[in-house]
Enzyme design. Structure first.
Site, short mmCIF file in Angstrom:
data_model
loop_
_atom_site.label_atom_id
_atom_site.label_comp_id
_atom_site.label_asym_id
_atom_site.label_seq_id
_atom_site.Cartn_x
_atom_site.Cartn_y
_atom_site.Cartn_z
N PRO A 186 0.83 -1.21 0.00
CA PRO A 186 0.00 0.00 0.00
C PRO A 186 0.86 1.26 0.00
CG PRO A 186 -0.73 -1.57 1.68
CD PRO A 186 0.59 -2.05 1.18
N PRO A 187 0.28 2.40 -0.36
CA PRO A 187 1.05 3.65 -0.34
C PRO A 187 1.52 4.00 1.07
CG PRO A 187 -0.99 3.91 -1.60
CD PRO A 187 -1.07 2.59 -0.91
N GLY A 190 6.77 2.37 2.83
CA GLY A 190 8.23 2.43 2.87
C GLY A 190 8.94 1.73 1.73
N THR A 192 9.93 3.03 -1.29
CA THR A 192 11.04 3.88 -1.76
C THR A 192 12.12 4.01 -0.69
OG1 THR A 192 9.43 5.12 -3.08
CG2 THR A 192 11.59 6.11 -2.76
N HIS A 407 -27.27 11.64 17.80
CA HIS A 407 -26.77 10.78 16.74
C HIS A 407 -25.50 10.05 17.20
CE1 HIS A 407 -26.30 9.88 12.31
NE2 HIS A 407 -25.09 9.59 12.76
N GLU A 408 -24.55 10.81 17.74
CA GLU A 408 -23.30 10.19 18.18
C GLU A 408 -23.52 9.34 19.42
OE1 GLU A 408 -20.90 10.26 16.20
OE2 GLU A 408 -21.77 11.81 14.93
N HIS A 411 -24.62 5.94 18.17
CA HIS A 411 -23.48 5.14 17.72
C HIS A 411 -22.71 4.56 18.90
CE1 HIS A 411 -23.85 5.95 13.51
NE2 HIS A 411 -23.63 7.24 13.60
N ASP A 483 -23.67 6.85 6.72
CA ASP A 483 -23.83 5.59 7.45
C ASP A 483 -24.62 4.57 6.63
OD1 ASP A 483 -22.51 6.77 9.56
OD2 ASP A 483 -24.35 7.51 10.47
#
Length: 647
Positions: A186-187, A190, A192, A407-408, A411, A483
């Protein structure tokens, strides 16, 4: 060349600009009268010009016509007469003056042509030359000590270093060093940096070039640059050639769109020939890096070209701690900083992310005029990187602030009450990034596979905010748009890709069609009937509806806890796990214990055969569970686009 031209100009200027005293030009009649009156007592005659000095010291000059009486008149007036031969310019000077402009133009033309043929920078004929930069021995200061968190990749590459230092050690036993090594991952992991460390450790010439540097607007330039690159490599053998982002030139052949030219394929063909063709390139080792190994041409990946494919993964918790310690040495850290704590709180972070985190913490400390970076700075930097920058200046009405709090709270309460979910790290209603509120969860262990129960609970957590809004305000807002989108995508993947539907069974539905040239999925082939499509929609809908009913029941049974958490959020704006547990206990509830053992039982450490297939499917589809859930590593209430639509 320019120095010679400048010196020639100076010499000519000095030659033709002999300084003379200013002389007064008089007419021949005035000269005649002056001679008769005795004012002039000496003259110089040279060709058709007469010069001299009057008695008062003033120099004069006049033109002498062909006058037979001039000399007798001067003799009668007792004037001293000096006669000089006319000046004769040397022949070589005459030729130089005549041909100098032409010689100057020819010299400038030769100079520029030589520059272009030798590949000078910006030359019109230099586009066929390689643009690789040569790093000499000892120029790269990075070593393997500066690379952490990817020990397996380092071990694979150390053999190449040993071969370059002592080739006889391998050739005596009949071994052959790999001709090429492909670093894939993945980008920001490490790749390079590993190449730089190889250059610093091997102490051999090191060529660096990007994949996009090969192809230009002119036909044949890419292949020419590849030939020139390997020619330079053979001259400096043993050496290493590092090609960064090789997927720019190494994609599958035969994927051009619209009948375009095959310039990129010609470049790839030349690269294949140079790496392992009829002529060998002993002593030249190719190292390439890419984060899209799935789009590379199979001929490029076969043994003999890229013999080894070294995976550079996202570091685990131990690797993250080692990376943080390396970057921490470059800053002045306070005594209260524990990198192990920071490493546990940054799951999924790459090496570049961790470097950015330490840098953000250092900038925060410098902004506050502190002499060292404290733990609070690292914690705030982690929240900024993971959740976005706080937008304290954003004006939000009390009504929207209350909706966001519930809302939070929804969750957070669902995440805390369901077993097997990731523990809550922080809940805030301070706008961060594009979100009006954030509920962030951090996993206890590193996960490589996900069970069906975990995914169903994750979907339930995503619906916690929407259900809480519905129960409290009897109203549905646009805040749950993100969501719903993520929950729907996760449910569809459970049915179509991971075989987690009891009705449809362990089958994969929908073959993805990718254009390799574009490098992205642009269509999905329906390899199932219309009836199966209806069954898929029914199965996805069933998962979503069951999660919605489950969350509704849970929140109705714990309504007092929900309101208490929302009130705490409205008062403090940010709460943590201990605050949520305290509120639950105060209201007679009991939070589900999220232990490491419990998670380990549900998520096995070593994946079985079936789990390996599941993980491979997720990778090949272009998006895994973590990518779905970590599009933002948080649960958002709303983004700016949704908020503007709601307004």
């Amino acid at each position: 060349m320019w120095l010679v031209i400048g010196l020639s100009m100076i010499m000519l200027f000095q030659l033709f600009s002999t300084p003379q005293r200013p002389t007064e030009s008089i007419t021949y009649s005035e000269f005649w009268s002056s001679v008769e009156s005795g004012v002039i007592n000496r003259v110089h005659i040279q060709g058709g010009e007469i010069t001299g000095t009057a008695q008062d010291g003033r120099p004069f000059r006049t033109v002498a016509p062909d006058d037979a009486e001039l000399i007798p008149m001067l003799r009668e007036s007792r004037v001293d007469i000096y006669v000089k031969k006319p000046d004769e310019t040397p022949w070589y000077l005459t030729i130089l003056v005549s041909w100098f402009p032409m010689l100057l133009l020819i010299g400038v033309w030769i100079f520029f042509m030589r520059q272009m043929q030798m590949g000078g920078k910006g030359g019109a004929l230099s586009f066929g030359k390689t643009r690789a930069k040569l790093q000499g021995e000892g120029e790269v200061k990075v070593t393997f000590k500066d690379v952490a968190g990817i020990d397996e990749a380092k071990e694979e590459l150390e053999e190449i270093i040993d071969f370059l230092r002592d080739p006889q050690k391998f050739t005596n036993l009949g071994g052959r060093i790999p001709k090429g090594v492909l670093l894939a991952g993945p980008p920001g992991t490490g790749k390079t940096l590993l190449a730089r460390a190889i250059a610093g450790e091997a102490r051999v010439p090191f060529f660096t070039i990007s994949g996009s540097d090969f192809v230009e607007m002119f036909v044949g330039v890419g292949a020419s640059r590849v030939r020139d690159l390997f020619t330079q490599g053979k001259k400096n053998a043993p050496c290493i050639i590092f090609i960064d982002e090789i997927d720019a030139v190494g994609r599958h052949r035969g994927a051009g769109l619209g009948g375009g030219h095959d310039e990129r394929e010609q470049t790839l063909n030349q690269l294949l020939v140079e790496m392992d063709g009829f002529e060998g390139n002993e002593g030249v080792i190719i190292i390439a890096a890419t984060n899209r190994p799935d789009v590379l041409d199979p001929a490029l990946l076969r043994p003999g070209r890229f013999d080894r494919q070294v995976v550079v993964p996202v570091p685990d918790v131990k690797g993250r701690q080692m990376i943080l310690e390396i970057y921490g040495k470059r800053t002045t850290l306070a005594t209260d900083v524990d990198m192990a704590v920071i490493a546990r709180g940054t799951p999924g972070f790459s090496g570049a992310d961790l470097e950015n985190l330490v840098n953000e913490a250092a900038l925060m400390a410098a902004r506050e005029s502190k002499e060292e970076v404290a733990a609070i700075h690292l914690e705030r930097a982690k929240d900024k990187v993971m959740m976005g920058t706080e937008r304290k200046s954003m004006i939000i009405s009390e009504r929207e602030k209350e909706i966001t709090a519930y809302h939070e709270a929804g969750h957070a309460l669902v995440a805390r009450m369901l077993p097997g979910t990731d523990p809550i790290h922080k809940v805030t209603i301070i706008p961060r990034g594009r979100a009006l509120g954030v509920t962030m969860q951090l996993p206890v262990d590193e996960r490589y596979t996900h069970g069906r129960t975990f995914l169903l609970n994750t979907i339930a957590i995503l619906f916690g905010g929407r259900v809480a809004e519905k129960l409290i305000f009897n109203e549905i807002t646009t805040g749950a748009g993100n969501d719903i989108e993520r929950a729907s995508e996760l449910a569809r993947k459970m049915v179509c890709e991971w075989g987690m539907s009891d009705d449809l069974g362990p089958l994969s539905y929908g073959k993805k069609e990718e254009q390799i040239f574009l490098g992205r999925e642009i269509a999905q082939h329906r390899d199932y009937s219309e009836q199966t499509a209806r069954n898929i929609d029914t199965a996805v809908k069933q998962i979503i509806f069951e999660a919605n009913e489950k969350v509704t029941t849970l929140l109705q049974e714990n309504m007092a806890i929900l309101k208490a958490i929302a009130a705490e959020l409205l008062e403090k704006e940010t709460i943590v796990l201990d605050d949520i547990d305290r509120i639950i206990i105060e209201h007679g509830g009991e939070p589900v214990v999220k232990s490491t053992e419990e998670n380990s039982q549900q998520e096995t450490a070593e994946p079985s055969v079936a789990q390996v297939v599941e993980d491979t499917t997720a990778v090949s589809s272009g998006e895994s569970v973590e990518e779905i859930m970590a599009e933002e590593p948080v649960t958002e209430t709303s983004d700016e686009a949704e908020k503007s639509t709601h307004t």
